[in-house]
Design an enzyme around this catalytic site. Structure first.
Site, PDB file in Angstrom:
ATOM      1  N   LYS A 170     -24.114  -3.002  -4.420  1.00 30.66           N
ATOM      2  CA  LYS A 170     -24.309  -3.660  -3.125  1.00 30.66           C
ATOM      3  C   LYS A 170     -25.621  -4.451  -3.118  1.00 30.66           C
ATOM      4  O   LYS A 170     -25.683  -5.576  -2.632  1.00 30.66           O
ATOM      5  CB  LYS A 170     -24.300  -2.604  -2.001  1.00 30.66           C
ATOM      6  CG  LYS A 170     -22.918  -1.982  -1.786  1.00 30.66           C
ATOM      7  CD  LYS A 170     -22.933  -0.759  -0.869  1.00 30.66           C
ATOM      8  CE  LYS A 170     -21.543  -0.112  -0.835  1.00 30.66           C
ATOM      9  NZ  LYS A 170     -21.452   1.095   0.000  1.00 30.66           N
ATOM     10  N   GLN A 185     -25.418   5.562   2.609  1.00 27.93           N
ATOM     11  CA  GLN A 185     -24.352   5.823   1.634  1.00 27.93           C
ATOM     12  C   GLN A 185     -23.834   7.254   1.776  1.00 27.93           C
ATOM     13  O   GLN A 185     -24.615   8.208   1.848  1.00 27.93           O
ATOM     14  CB  GLN A 185     -24.877   5.560   0.202  1.00 27.93           C
ATOM     15  CG  GLN A 185     -23.821   5.639  -0.877  1.00 27.93           C
ATOM     16  CD  GLN A 185     -22.767   4.522  -0.800  1.00 27.93           C
ATOM     17  OE1 GLN A 185     -23.008   3.459  -0.224  1.00 27.93           O
ATOM     18  NE2 GLN A 185     -21.596   4.759  -1.357  1.00 27.93           N
ATOM     19  N   ASP A 245     -21.383  -1.050   8.175  1.00 29.59           N
ATOM     20  CA  ASP A 245     -20.281  -0.297   7.565  1.00 29.59           C
ATOM     21  C   ASP A 245     -19.128  -0.148   8.550  1.00 29.59           C
ATOM     22  O   ASP A 245     -18.002   0.190   8.153  1.00 29.59           O
ATOM     23  CB  ASP A 245     -20.760   1.118   7.193  1.00 29.59           C
ATOM     24  CG  ASP A 245     -20.970   1.303   5.694  1.00 29.59           C
ATOM     25  OD1 ASP A 245     -20.298   0.604   4.916  1.00 29.59           O
ATOM     26  OD2 ASP A 245     -21.803   2.144   5.333  1.00 29.59           O
TER      27      ASP A 245
HETATM   28  N1  GUN Z   1     -19.067   6.062   0.393  1.00 28.36           N
HETATM   29  C1  GUN Z   1     -17.886   5.619  -0.102  1.00 28.36           C
HETATM   30  N2  GUN Z   1     -17.565   4.406   0.428  1.00 28.36           N
HETATM   31  C2  GUN Z   1     -18.578   4.086   1.277  1.00 28.36           C
HETATM   32  C3  GUN Z   1     -18.816   2.967   2.112  1.00 28.36           C
HETATM   33  O1  GUN Z   1     -18.023   2.013   2.206  1.00 28.36           O
HETATM   34  N3  GUN Z   1     -19.974   2.999   2.824  1.00 28.36           N
HETATM   35  C4  GUN Z   1     -20.848   4.055   2.762  1.00 28.36           C
HETATM   36  N4  GUN Z   1     -21.947   4.001   3.526  1.00 28.36           N
HETATM   37  N5  GUN Z   1     -20.639   5.113   1.995  1.00 28.36           N
HETATM   38  C5  GUN Z   1     -19.514   5.133   1.255  1.00 28.36           C
END
Ligand code: GUN
Length: 294
Positions: free
Chosen positions: A53, A97, A120
């Site tokens: 990311k 995350q 998110d």
């Molecule tokens: N863990 C797995 N997928 C995601 C996501 O799209 N965002 C976040 N914050 N954590 C994750």
């Protein structure tokens, strides 16, 4: 056989559009969009996802900030980190995350994020607004999948879509998006989960099958209808001697035997994963432009 959905290409196309918009913003004297990511602990998978990311931010000209906490961080400390980002006018959006360690109440952390910075799309306000067709951040993976279906001209109206997995991040929002009375919805949706009886009887009638289970190679050829569109959301890291890292990503679909039956299928890697990142960048751009919450 040319039935592969190239998520990597579609993601790069979307990233190019975002980069062009960032360039325009900078030319107008505005600062670049700024995404922050909070990472707790040292889980290999989470490290890889957050690194991807941050790298994608660089690629499109965003500013990014990574905030790390040790596995044993207290809830109070993590909440303070969220409040700091909420109150920092230089940060347009941020993510925490997941998963988080056991001592942390995940819901409490997500609910402490300002909905206007929740790129998110996990905050109950954004989820509720999504259900009601109001402007919101749609969570990245479901949005990425809808975008892929659109780019590959997959008809959704009147089709039967079976989603396997009811997680808050993917399965549940996916089922809601596809059932909506919108151009990319109007599916008849069946949401299957661990208590579903005779799963195969459902999957065999799916025109569109979306698997978000996290169980490597769970879906076999005998479970899939001839000509179905199959979307594999699974990305389980398994130990491998074939790669330098010692790991390889495995999807939820037994690709080699399922692919020949499909009209379209996403590979792992290179299918849904890159779209999740592009969608997160898109939400961050919307946040920077204050297009959802002014
Ligand atoms: N863990 C797995 N997928 C995601 C996501 O799209 N965002 C976040 N914050 N954590 C994750």
């Amino acid at each position: 056989m040319n039935n592969l959905i190239d998520g990597k290409k579609i993601s790069l196309d979307l990233q190019q559009e975002i980069a062009a918009e960032v360039k325009r913003m900078k030319e107008q004297g505005r600062r670049a969009p700024h995404l922050a990511a909070i990472l707790v602990g040292n889980d290999g998978g989470s490290e890889t996802y957050v690194a991807s990311k941050i790298k994608a931010c660089e690629n499109v000209g965003f500013t990014s900030t990574m905030i790390r906490h040790p596995e044993y961080v207290t809830e109070e400390k993590l909440l303070q980190s969220v409040y700091d980002l909420n109150n920092n006018p230089e940060i347009d959006g941020f993510i925490v995350q997941l998963p988080l360690p056991r001592q942390i109440n995940e819901h409490k952390i997500i609910e402490s994020i300002l909905p206007s910075k929740d790129v998110d799309g996990f905050h109950p306000i954004n989820v509720g607004r999504m259900v009601l067709n109001l402007p919101c951040y749609v969570s990245a993976t479901p949005y990425g999948i809808v975008h892929l279906l659109q780019k590959y001209n997959v008809e959704t109206s009147g089709k039967h879509c079976v989603v396997i997995g009811r997680s808050h991040i993917v399965g549940s929002p996916m089922s809601i998006l596809l059932a909506k009375n919108t151009q990319l919805g109007n599916c008849t949706v069946t949401l299957c989960h661990s208590k579903t009886k005779d799963l195969k009887s459902h999957t065999l009638t799916a025109d569109i099958l979306i698997c978000a289970l996290g169980s490597p190679e769970f879906v076999t050829a005998d479970m899939v209808k001839e000509g179905a569109v199959v979307i594999d959301v699974g990305t389980t890291r398994v130990v491998s001697t074939e790669t330098k890292s010692g790991f390889k990503l495995k999807g939820d679909i037994k690709f080699d035997e399922v692919a020949p039956k499909c009209s379209l299928i996403t590979p792992v890697p290179g299918g849904v994963g890159p779209m999740t990142i592009a969608s997160l960048l898109r939400n961050t751009l919307l946040a920077a432009k204050k297009e959802i919450y002014s």
